[in-house]
Write an enzyme that holds these catalytic residues in place. Structure first.
Site, mmCIF file in Angstrom:
data_model
loop_
_atom_site.group_PDB
_atom_site.id
_atom_site.type_symbol
_atom_site.label_atom_id
_atom_site.label_comp_id
_atom_site.label_asym_id
_atom_site.label_seq_id
_atom_site.Cartn_x
_atom_site.Cartn_y
_atom_site.Cartn_z
ATOM 1 N N HIS A 183 -8.910 27.864 0.975
ATOM 2 C CA HIS A 183 -8.434 27.307 2.240
ATOM 3 C C HIS A 183 -7.879 25.905 2.058
ATOM 4 O O HIS A 183 -8.178 25.206 1.105
ATOM 5 C CB HIS A 183 -9.512 27.324 3.325
ATOM 6 C CG HIS A 183 -10.801 26.668 2.963
ATOM 7 N ND1 HIS A 183 -11.907 26.690 3.769
ATOM 8 C CD2 HIS A 183 -11.180 25.970 1.876
ATOM 9 C CE1 HIS A 183 -12.902 26.048 3.202
ATOM 10 N NE2 HIS A 183 -12.488 25.594 2.056
ATOM 11 N N ALA A 184 -6.992 25.545 2.982
ATOM 12 C CA ALA A 184 -6.319 24.246 2.916
ATOM 13 C C ALA A 184 -6.262 23.646 4.305
ATOM 14 O O ALA A 184 -6.672 24.256 5.289
ATOM 15 C CB ALA A 184 -4.911 24.419 2.347
ATOM 16 N N ASN A 194 -11.542 31.020 4.808
ATOM 17 C CA ASN A 194 -12.993 30.999 4.613
ATOM 18 C C ASN A 194 -13.759 30.966 5.937
ATOM 19 O O ASN A 194 -14.950 30.678 5.968
ATOM 20 C CB ASN A 194 -13.405 29.809 3.743
ATOM 21 C CG ASN A 194 -14.668 30.096 2.964
ATOM 22 O OD1 ASN A 194 -14.833 31.178 2.416
ATOM 23 N ND2 ASN A 194 -15.571 29.128 2.911
ATOM 24 N N HIS A 247 -14.239 25.689 -4.731
ATOM 25 C CA HIS A 247 -13.594 24.854 -3.722
ATOM 26 C C HIS A 247 -13.605 23.395 -4.179
ATOM 27 O O HIS A 247 -14.167 23.047 -5.206
ATOM 28 C CB HIS A 247 -14.354 24.934 -2.395
ATOM 29 C CG HIS A 247 -14.477 26.295 -1.815
ATOM 30 N ND1 HIS A 247 -14.864 26.507 -0.507
ATOM 31 C CD2 HIS A 247 -14.277 27.546 -2.331
ATOM 32 C CE1 HIS A 247 -14.896 27.805 -0.246
ATOM 33 N NE2 HIS A 247 -14.557 28.446 -1.349
ATOM 34 N N SER A 248 -13.006 22.536 -3.376
ATOM 35 C CA SER A 248 -13.162 21.091 -3.531
ATOM 36 C C SER A 248 -13.158 20.490 -2.123
ATOM 37 O O SER A 248 -12.589 21.072 -1.204
ATOM 38 C CB SER A 248 -12.003 20.503 -4.352
ATOM 39 O OG SER A 248 -10.782 20.560 -3.629
ATOM 40 N N TYR A 249 -13.812 19.367 -1.926
ATOM 41 C CA TYR A 249 -14.562 18.543 -2.849
ATOM 42 C C TYR A 249 -15.946 18.321 -2.256
ATOM 43 O O TYR A 249 -16.185 18.681 -1.113
ATOM 44 C CB TYR A 249 -13.855 17.178 -3.059
ATOM 45 C CG TYR A 249 -13.729 16.316 -1.813
ATOM 46 C CD1 TYR A 249 -14.685 15.354 -1.498
ATOM 47 C CD2 TYR A 249 -12.660 16.491 -0.947
ATOM 48 C CE1 TYR A 249 -14.574 14.567 -0.363
ATOM 49 C CE2 TYR A 249 -12.541 15.710 0.194
ATOM 50 C CZ TYR A 249 -13.503 14.745 0.493
ATOM 51 O OH TYR A 249 -13.385 13.995 1.629
ATOM 52 N N TYR A 299 -23.559 22.634 6.501
ATOM 53 C CA TYR A 299 -23.544 22.927 7.937
ATOM 54 C C TYR A 299 -23.202 24.398 8.113
ATOM 55 O O TYR A 299 -22.835 25.093 7.150
ATOM 56 C CB TYR A 299 -22.516 22.063 8.682
ATOM 57 C CG TYR A 299 -21.209 21.846 7.949
ATOM 58 C CD1 TYR A 299 -20.375 22.914 7.607
ATOM 59 C CD2 TYR A 299 -20.801 20.566 7.585
ATOM 60 C CE1 TYR A 299 -19.181 22.713 6.938
ATOM 61 C CE2 TYR A 299 -19.605 20.364 6.912
ATOM 62 C CZ TYR A 299 -18.801 21.438 6.592
ATOM 63 O OH TYR A 299 -17.623 21.239 5.924
ATOM 64 N N GLU A 321 -18.507 23.615 -5.021
ATOM 65 C CA GLU A 321 -17.631 22.541 -4.554
ATOM 66 C C GLU A 321 -17.500 21.536 -5.692
ATOM 67 O O GLU A 321 -18.477 20.926 -6.109
ATOM 68 C CB GLU A 321 -18.231 21.856 -3.317
ATOM 69 C CG GLU A 321 -18.439 22.766 -2.122
ATOM 70 C CD GLU A 321 -17.177 22.915 -1.282
ATOM 71 O OE1 GLU A 321 -16.171 22.245 -1.595
ATOM 72 O OE2 GLU A 321 -17.215 23.687 -0.310
#
Length: 364
Positions: A183-184, A194, A247-249, A299, A321
């Site tokens: 995802h972006a 996501n 993923h990041s970050y 979360y 992450e």
């Protein structure tokens, strides 16, 4: 005596990149300390109403709470307005990044050398064209070990490939899946993939607003990319034993559930796996990774691919992450790539070896 089980790597290449590549001189990234409910309300209103800001952390304004840290990307034309508003409300902040154009340029600049050859390829960020080239070249150079599988097309009609790495051996019946960049941040276009899987879809922690970063889509698997991945994994659910989404970050090693606070049946086992992986990263690379179930560690985030894969029957399901914890965020310089990759590889090795051991113990 039956041979020990090994895992095939199935790597999915998506065209959604977790990078902010909006270019403007003197844009800034601030870290904001939210101490009171008044601060929460002010920062939430700012991020939801001002289109020249972009929330980097947390993923959505709904996650902003008292005693939390917010990372906010601000376009140059709004820096003065935002900082004045923060001062007016008595909200503490400091600058994380000022020279964002230079960092963006590091990610997209063209070198005089061929970016698709030599070791330098793995120390740079790449265009989708370069990634496709690398996929095809890898297939040609290692045709006995590598197979490219087309699983669908993106919303922009670009091919979605799975790269199957099976080594020089007979057909293997156990595999692991790795995907990256699911995802972006896309300014009211598309959905957060996501949040689009059928795992407590669009409940608390996701949004039905198309302009929210956590927009869940019109219905579960409404997006072509989600459909392609779900269709492939359903057809291989008895083969894929380990699911890994990168993923990041924020430097975290997570496992289900993210869609609820319930504990999964093998919670203790997966907790020990990520605990070991985090300890080894700290030992070898002196970097700290938090770990635990997604909802309790970060979360609530319903509709995630790892939760969906777990519910499908893939009992070893993780989300990693990567670097960093916010110093550079989505603008991590290329010089950080080697260590970020080594840390991810070490965590992947720990999880894969654990799964292989468990599968071998189950052999009759």
């Amino acid at each position: 005596m039956r041979p020990p089980i090994q895992l095939v790597f199935l790597i999915c290449f998506n065209i959604f990149l977790e990078k902010c590549i909006c270019k403007s001189e003197h844009d800034q990234v601030l870290t904001i300390t939210v101490s009171t409910q008044e601060h929460v309300d002010a920062v939430q209103n700012l991020t939801m109403s001002h289109n020249e800001t972009e929330l980097w952390q947390p993923a959505s304004p709904i996650y902003i709470t008292t005693n939390s840290e917010v990372h906010l990307y601000i376009r140059s034309t709004s820096v003065e307005f935002v900082t004045e508003l923060l001062r007016k409300h008595g909200i503490t902040y400091r600058m994380l990044l000022e020279n964002t154009p230079a960092l963006i340029e590091m990610q997209i600049k063209n070198d005089t050398s061929d970016p698709r050859s030599g070791g330098v390829f793995y120390e740079r960020y790449h265009s989708l064209e370069d990634i496709y080239y690398w996929i095809n070249k890898t297939k040609q150079d290692h045709s006995d070990m590598v197979k490219v599988i087309l699983i669908g097309s993106s919303s922009e009609k670009r091919p979605l490939y799975v790269l199957k790495l099976s080594g020089r051996r007979d057909e293997v019946k156990r595999a692991m899946w790795i995907d990256c960049g699911i995802h972006a941040r896309d300014d009211c276009l598309g959905a957060d993939l996501n949040r689009n899987f059928d795992a407590n879809w669009c409940t608390k922690g996701a949004s039905d607003n198309p302009c929210d970063p956590t927009y869940c889509g019109q219905f579960p698997e409404s997006e072509l990319e989600t459909q392609a991945v779900a269709r492939f994994l359903r057809s291989h659910k008895d083969t894929v034993k380990l699911y890994l989404s990168i993923h990041s970050y924020s430097q975290m090693l997570l496992f289900p559930y993210s869609c609820s606070y319930d504990e999964i049946p093998n919670h203790n086992e997966l907790f020990e796996v990520v605990k070991e992986a985090s300890a080894k990263i700290r030992r070898y690379y002196r970097n700290n990774y938090k770990y635990g179930p997604g909802a309790k560690t970060i979360y609530l985030a319903p509709g995630g691919s790892d939760d969906w894969a777990y519910n499908l029957g893939i009992k070893y399901s993780f989300t990693f992450e990567l670097q960093d914890r916010g110093r550079y965020g989505f603008l991590l310089p290329p010089s950080f790539i080697p260590q970020a990759c080594n840390e991810a590889l070490l965590a992947t090795k720990v999880t894969a070896l654990h799964v292989i051991k468990k599968l071998n113990e189950e052999l009759p």
